[in-house]
Scaffold this active site. Structure first.
Site, PDB file in Angstrom:
ATOM      1  N   ARG A  64     -13.596  -4.280   1.268  1.00 51.88           N
ATOM      2  CA  ARG A  64     -12.694  -5.359   1.693  1.00 51.88           C
ATOM      3  C   ARG A  64     -12.412  -5.326   3.192  1.00 51.88           C
ATOM      4  NH1 ARG A  64     -10.503  -4.279  -3.655  1.00 51.88           N
ATOM      5  NH2 ARG A  64      -9.116  -2.784  -2.680  1.00 51.88           N
ATOM      6  N   GLU A 101      -6.777  11.877  -4.630  1.00 51.48           N
ATOM      7  CA  GLU A 101      -5.818  12.434  -5.577  1.00 51.48           C
ATOM      8  C   GLU A 101      -6.530  13.182  -6.700  1.00 51.48           C
ATOM      9  OE1 GLU A 101      -5.708   9.239  -4.469  1.00 51.48           O
ATOM     10  OE2 GLU A 101      -3.922   9.382  -3.220  1.00 51.48           O
TER      11      GLU A 101
END
Length: 177
Positions: A64, A101
């Site tokens: 994006r 994460e």
């Protein structure tokens, strides 16, 4: 009469709860992209934020980031380089692997994409925890770039992503989430 400065571009960002997984509130920029007037206004505002950094080249984070960097490079008269996942760029590449994460990821640029000392601004659509943007800065520096800033459409300020960055950060819209 409403001026361009008074138009709230947050009206053009759709919020989608529980996407891509439960508990995540997704900020969908596709609704901004498809409104020609709002998109022109957004790109004009981003151009005013980025222009003072006088970039030689914009570094777009897959995928994006490509959407904001390409029209902005055209407006500012500077170059564009793509930061991609492994196996997506032809020729010799420079890589940087970073922790997420849960697991890790890798970004690459073409080895000749940036000349040493070139002024580079990193561009992406959203800043959340800052891991990808920090990795982008590290990769560009590994290639010899002078990273002068980072520009985003949306920043989730409550996640503290900008604290992982040692470059100036400009975001068009910010949310506390």
């Amino acid at each position: 009469m409403t001026t361009h400065e008074e138009i709230d571009l947050k009206r053009y960002i759709r919020n989608i709860p529980d996407f891509p997984k439960p508990g995540i509130l997704f900020y969908d920029i596709s609704t901004l992209l498809r409104d020609a007037d709002a998109w022109q206004l957004a790109m004009g505002r981003v151009a005013r934020q980025v222009a003072p950094w006088q970039p030689d080249i914009l570094a777009a984070v897959e995928s994006r980031g490509f959407l904001t960097a390409a029209p902005l490079a055209d407006r500012l008269g500077c170059g564009l380089l793509m930061m991609r996942k492994p196996g997506k760029l032809p020729g010799e590449t420079i890589s940087h692997t970073y922790d997420l994460e849960y697991g890790s990821d890798t970004l690459q640029i073409q080895a000749d994409a940036v000349k040493p000392g070139q002024r580079v601004v990193v561009m992406d659509d959203l800043l959340a925890t800052g891991g990808t943007l920090a990795a982008s800065v590290a990769l560009l520096r590994k290639a010899g770039a002078n990273v002068v800033g980072a520009s985003l459409l949306v920043e989730l300020t409550g996640l503290g992503g900008r604290n992982k960055l040692d470059v100036p950060v400009k975001s068009l819209l910010s949310y506390e989430d």
